[in-house]
Design a protein around this motif. Sequence first.
Motif, PDB file in Angstrom:
ATOM      1  N   GLY A  12       0.784  -1.225   0.000  1.00 22.63           N
ATOM      2  CA  GLY A  12       0.000   0.000   0.000  1.00 22.63           C
ATOM      3  C   GLY A  12       0.816   1.274   0.000  1.00 22.63           C
ATOM      4  O   GLY A  12       0.265   2.357   0.123  1.00 22.63           O
ATOM      5  N   THR A  13       2.130   1.174  -0.142  1.00 25.54           N
ATOM      6  CA  THR A  13       3.010   2.341  -0.148  1.00 25.54           C
ATOM      7  C   THR A  13       4.335   1.942  -0.791  1.00 25.54           C
ATOM      8  O   THR A  13       4.643   0.756  -0.905  1.00 25.54           O
ATOM      9  CB  THR A  13       3.269   2.842   1.287  1.00 25.54           C
ATOM     10  OG1 THR A  13       4.127   3.996   1.241  1.00 25.54           O
ATOM     11  CG2 THR A  13       3.912   1.788   2.153  1.00 25.54           C
ATOM     12  N   ASP A  14       5.112   2.919  -1.201  1.00 22.73           N
ATOM     13  CA  ASP A  14       6.459   2.614  -1.690  1.00 22.73           C
ATOM     14  C   ASP A  14       7.512   2.948  -0.635  1.00 22.73           C
ATOM     15  O   ASP A  14       8.693   2.944  -0.905  1.00 22.73           O
ATOM     16  CB  ASP A  14       6.762   3.306  -3.022  1.00 22.73           C
ATOM     17  CG  ASP A  14       6.551   4.810  -2.980  1.00 22.73           C
ATOM     18  OD1 ASP A  14       6.302   5.350  -1.888  1.00 22.73           O
ATOM     19  OD2 ASP A  14       6.636   5.425  -4.043  1.00 22.73           O
ATOM     20  N   ASP A  15       7.051   3.205   0.592  1.00 23.20           N
ATOM     21  CA  ASP A  15       7.930   3.500   1.726  1.00 23.20           C
ATOM     22  C   ASP A  15       7.778   2.391   2.767  1.00 23.20           C
ATOM     23  O   ASP A  15       6.846   2.410   3.577  1.00 23.20           O
ATOM     24  CB  ASP A  15       7.573   4.852   2.321  1.00 23.20           C
ATOM     25  CG  ASP A  15       8.404   5.213   3.540  1.00 23.20           C
ATOM     26  OD1 ASP A  15       9.405   4.507   3.828  1.00 23.20           O
ATOM     27  OD2 ASP A  15       8.061   6.202   4.212  1.00 23.20           O
ATOM     28  N   LEU A  16       8.690   1.421   2.758  1.00 23.17           N
ATOM     29  CA  LEU A  16       8.591   0.306   3.704  1.00 23.17           C
ATOM     30  C   LEU A  16       8.678   0.761   5.151  1.00 23.17           C
ATOM     31  O   LEU A  16       8.145   0.102   6.035  1.00 23.17           O
ATOM     32  CB  LEU A  16       9.684  -0.731   3.434  1.00 23.17           C
ATOM     33  CG  LEU A  16       9.395  -1.732   2.334  1.00 23.17           C
ATOM     34  CD1 LEU A  16      10.523  -2.740   2.218  1.00 23.17           C
ATOM     35  CD2 LEU A  16       8.080  -2.424   2.536  1.00 23.17           C
TER      36      LEU A  16
END
Length: 91
Positions: A12-16
């Motif tokens: 749901g994001t590209d920031d783990l």
Amino acid sequence: MEFDDQMRRFFGTDDLGAVSPAAMASGVERMQVEFGLETDKGRRFAMWSLLYMLGKAPDLDVAFKDERDRDAARTFMDLLDQANEDARGAH
């Protein structure tokens, strides 16, 4: 499948760093299921690569039936290890 696309699809994001432990576990589980069902070699390799970086990838002999695919995965592993060593040395 682009790396950022995988991140958004499964987490749901590209920031783990913004992913909660529960969302991480759920995303990894979904990715492992889709990996097992995926028939496209490129998509399988992309998913395996992200799973590898997360420490959740299946063993090479399970993940890839073709020796060339296993060799490509070994090369990826070596390159990632080298990049991590270089990053540690740069600090």
